[in-house]
Design a protein around this motif. Structure first.
Motif, PDB file in Angstrom:
ATOM      1  N   ARG A   1       0.843  -1.213   0.000  1.00 27.03           N
ATOM      2  CA  ARG A   1       0.000   0.000   0.000  1.00 27.03           C
ATOM      3  C   ARG A   1       0.873   1.257   0.000  1.00 27.03           C
ATOM      4  O   ARG A   1       0.647   2.187  -0.760  1.00 27.03           O
ATOM      5  CB  ARG A   1      -0.879   0.058   1.250  1.00 27.03           C
ATOM      6  CG  ARG A   1      -1.868  -1.045   1.341  1.00 27.03           C
ATOM      7  CD  ARG A   1      -3.215  -0.583   0.848  1.00 27.03           C
ATOM      8  NE  ARG A   1      -3.801  -1.692   0.133  1.00 27.03           N
ATOM      9  CZ  ARG A   1      -4.875  -1.599  -0.633  1.00 27.03           C
ATOM     10  NH1 ARG A   1      -5.469  -0.438  -0.808  1.00 27.03           N
ATOM     11  NH2 ARG A   1      -5.353  -2.643  -1.237  1.00 27.03           N
TER      12      ARG A   1
ATOM     13  N   PHE B   1       3.849   1.627  -0.958  1.00 25.44           N
ATOM     14  CA  PHE B   1       4.468   1.743  -2.273  1.00 25.44           C
ATOM     15  C   PHE B   1       3.531   2.430  -3.268  1.00 25.44           C
ATOM     16  O   PHE B   1       3.903   3.382  -3.952  1.00 25.44           O
ATOM     17  CB  PHE B   1       4.844   0.332  -2.734  1.00 25.44           C
ATOM     18  CG  PHE B   1       5.116   0.189  -4.190  1.00 25.44           C
ATOM     19  CD1 PHE B   1       6.321   0.590  -4.720  1.00 25.44           C
ATOM     20  CD2 PHE B   1       4.160  -0.348  -5.037  1.00 25.44           C
ATOM     21  CE1 PHE B   1       6.586   0.459  -6.067  1.00 25.44           C
ATOM     22  CE2 PHE B   1       4.415  -0.484  -6.388  1.00 25.44           C
ATOM     23  CZ  PHE B   1       5.632  -0.078  -6.895  1.00 25.44           C
ATOM     24  N   CYS B   2       2.261   1.951  -3.301  1.00 25.11           N
ATOM     25  CA  CYS B   2       1.279   2.537  -4.229  1.00 25.11           C
ATOM     26  C   CYS B   2       1.072   4.015  -3.955  1.00 25.11           C
ATOM     27  O   CYS B   2       1.049   4.830  -4.877  1.00 25.11           O
ATOM     28  CB  CYS B   2      -0.067   1.858  -4.095  1.00 25.11           C
ATOM     29  SG  CYS B   2      -0.077   0.215  -4.671  1.00 25.11           S
ATOM     30  N   TYR B   3       0.893   4.344  -2.676  1.00 24.62           N
ATOM     31  CA  TYR B   3       0.606   5.747  -2.358  1.00 24.62           C
ATOM     32  C   TYR B   3       1.798   6.628  -2.699  1.00 24.62           C
ATOM     33  O   TYR B   3       1.617   7.746  -3.197  1.00 24.62           O
ATOM     34  CB  TYR B   3       0.208   5.888  -0.883  1.00 24.62           C
ATOM     35  CG  TYR B   3      -1.126   5.263  -0.572  1.00 24.62           C
ATOM     36  CD1 TYR B   3      -2.230   5.521  -1.376  1.00 24.62           C
ATOM     37  CD2 TYR B   3      -1.281   4.395   0.510  1.00 24.62           C
ATOM     38  CE1 TYR B   3      -3.442   4.928  -1.120  1.00 24.62           C
ATOM     39  CE2 TYR B   3      -2.493   3.801   0.777  1.00 24.62           C
ATOM     40  CZ  TYR B   3      -3.577   4.061  -0.039  1.00 24.62           C
ATOM     41  OH  TYR B   3      -4.782   3.474   0.199  1.00 24.62           O
TER      42      TYR B   3
END
Lengths: 145, 491
Positions: free
Chosen positions: A68, A70-72
């Protein structure tokens, strides 16, 4: 790892690395440094802690939702790039000046938020790679045949 | 248009992030992925029509001035390649919807293919050698993961082989860039072109050019570095093999074209014999490699090597005529080979095998799937009026016009072998009896194979149109001053 030297040094070093990585992160966009190197430094600090105190079975303590994060982080960096596109150029950095009482005038560049995104991506990728390697459940599940 | 140039990089990137965030909602994720690929294809077509007039679009990222900043540039070649990539990746993703069963880690596949697409399209768009390296890495890292998609031992072996070879190539790429930077002090392609022309083809520059040729021929699977390709094609999941054969190897070819026509014009004239030698050995190796194979996918893989040799041969002529033929070949082969690999996957789905002898009698069992393969094989063998015939024709024409009789004669001779292996392969696959019973396959798989295979027919009958376009592209890329001036005058 049962090493007295390591156990004594590690907490001190952790604080030093974290502060130094924060310094690199804040300092980075116009000077040597930046999100990437700061992220590496933070991850190194965490890993040292991990090796010292939780080497045997403590990997799950570091098993945060790295994917998560990483995605943000990636999303934040991309958004900053898109923000630059508003003025006609992708990744264009713009500077804003604020006056904060008691501290004085500070300049904020949008490149700084880009750096924060990079920082999050680097820390998250390194930590998720390491936690995945340490996840012994994968081998217990059977792993690749 | 200049302002919209980052879209082919940004759209796959933001889609990939969004797909990662919604990975627990499979339906939503799949729809989002397909819609984004469709929008990407539409934008690629827009880019193609915009570049058709001959204008070269430049986007200076972060508003840094030439030659310091990272620059995105789009000329006709870029437009063509981006459309190829967008169309083939979209078709492969649609195919995967039918090919992957419900619980086969689809939630990983879709984000990865968007990261891969970002790398591919970025490599086509960038006007900066170092950024080419960066986009190569983006593309390769997602390819490593995609190759080992099912986690089984064979795929891990292939993925490791591919990873090691590419890490070697990437390291060399970096060495080459630093070599170049120490000599001329820039990495911008247009700036490099000007400065390298000033220096002239000294030995050190020729060596640097050779390093780049080596690195890119690794990606393009040309002779000494082609060893990863057959197993990567045959063992990876079909839709990934199809992207590999259709698009990924073309990124290497594209980079060689940029080197030969823009960056290293002088040094590549010195290297012409080397490139032509590599191309010819690749043609022979690929053609002979098909003969002992039993697996349909491996035959297609060796045939890819063979065809890449032909494309490299076209480039090695270093003339507008040769470039025209090479570009025609690239477009026709990209659609053709990806349609055939997807077709092989379709046949695998129907019979549960890629072994030709076990397949036997596909014509009776699955007439439509076998007809799709027939179009591909006829085109590969070079039977008129399909696109493969014209691709070879123009190439041989260019070779003979330039007086490279021996080399072109050898290429022609290998065309006979390709005729042989294409016919026997189809014969073993489609005729005869026995083999496994045919099962059902989802209609969506047929439609994506049909979409790609139809281009073999379209470009066959519309050969004048594609040839004219290839000429336009070749006209533009063989005049590097157009590109250089566009970059210099960019706002």
């Amino acid at each position: 790892m049962h090493s007295l030297i390591l156990r004594t040094i590690a907490p001190i070093v952790l604080h030093l690395t974290l502060i130094f990585s924060l310094f690199l992160l804040l300092y980075g966009h116009n000077q040597p440094g930046g999100g990437f190197i700061a992220g590496l430094m933070t991850a190194v600090g965490i890993v040292l802690q991990w090796v010292t105190f939780d080497a045997n079975d403590g990997w799950h303590r570091y098993n945060w939702p790295w994917d998560r994060i990483f995605c943000y982080g990636l999303a934040l960096s991309t958004c900053v790039g898109l923000f630059g596109l508003l003025s006609g150029y992708f990744l264009k950095s713009s500077a804003y000046e604020f006056v904060i009482p008691f501290i004085g005038e500070i300049e904020v560049l949008t490149a700084f938020f880009f750096d924060i995104g990079v920082y999050a991506v680097v820390v998250a990728v390194l930590m998720s790679i390491l936690t995945t390697f340490c996840d012994r459940r994968a081998t217990i599940r059977g792993g690749p045949k | 248009m200049s302002m919209l140039l980052p879209v082919p990089v940004l759209l796959p990137l933001s889609t990939a992030i969004a797909l990662l965030l919604v990975r627990n909602h499979q339906k939503l994720q799949e729809r989002l992925s397909i819609v984004s690929l469709a929008v990407n294809l539409a934008f690629a077509l827009l880019l193609l029509t915009a570049t058709a007039g001959g204008e070269i679009f430049i986007h200076r990222m972060g508003m840094w001035p030439f030659p310091f900043g990272i620059i995105l540039a789009a000329d006709r070649l870029t437009g063509t390649m981006v459309v190829l990539a967008a169309a083939i990746v979209a078709a492969c993703a649609v195919f995967a919807q039918g090919y992957l069963s419900k619980n086969q880690r689809r939630e990983v596949f879709h984000p990865l293919i968007h990261f891969q697409l970002m790398g591919i399209q970025g490599a086509f768009m960038t006007g900066d050698l170092f950024n080419l390296f960066v986009f190569f890495e983006v593309m390769l890292i997602s390819t490593y993961a995609l190759l080992a998609f099912y986690y089984n031992l064979d795929q891990l072996e292939v993925a490791l082989k591919y990873t090691f070879l590419n890490i070697l190539a990437s390291a060399l790429f970096l060495v080459g860039i630093s070599f170049l930077y120490s000599q001329v002090g820039t990495v911008n392609m247009a700036d490099l072109s000007v400065k390298i022309r000033e220096i002239g083809p000294q030995p050190l520059m020729v060596i640097t050019a050779f390093i780049f040729l080596f690195v890119f021929s690794m990606k393009a699977a040309l002779f000494p570095m082609h060893l990863w390709l057959p197993s990567a094609h045959s063992i990876s999941p079909t839709h990934i093999g199809a992207v590999l054969a259709g698009v990924l190897v073309k990124v290497g070819i594209y980079s060689i074209i940029r080197c030969a026509t823009l960056i290293f014009i002088g040094p590549f004239e010195k290297l012409q014999t080397v490139l032509m030698g590599i191309a010819l050995v690749t043609i022979v190796w690929g053609a002979l490699g098909t003969l002992p194979q039993r697996s349909l996918k491996r035959i297609l893989a060796y045939s890819t090597i063979n065809q890449l040799g032909y494309i490299a041969f076209g480039i090695s002529l270093l003339s507008p005529l040769g470039m025209t033929a090479a570009i025609f070949y690239i477009v026709s082969h990209a659609f053709l080979k990806s349609s055939m690999l997807l077709g092989a996957g379709l046949n695998q789905m129907l019979t549960g095998t890629v072994d030709l002898d076990e397949m036997g009698g596909m014509m009776a069992k699955a007439p439509y799937a076998s007809a799709l393969m027939l179009v591909g094989f006829l085109s590969l063998a070079g039977i008129p009026p399909l696109s493969g015939f014209f691709a070879k024709l123009f190439l041989l024409q260019a070779g003979f016009t330039q007086g490279a009789y021996l080399a072109t004669g050898l290429a022609l001779l290998m065309g006979v072998i390709s005729l042989y292996y294409n016919f026997t392969t189809y014969q073993r696959m489609a005729w005869g009896t026995g083999g496994n019973e045919a099962r059902e396959a989802p209609a969506i798989m047929y439609s994506s194979v049909t979409f790609l295979a139809s281009f073999a027919v379209i470009f066959g009958f519309g050969v004048a149109w594609l040839y004219e376009w290839s000429q336009l592209v070749a006209y533009q890329i063989t005049r590097p001053e157009l590109y250089i001036n566009a970059m210099r005058n960019a706002l």
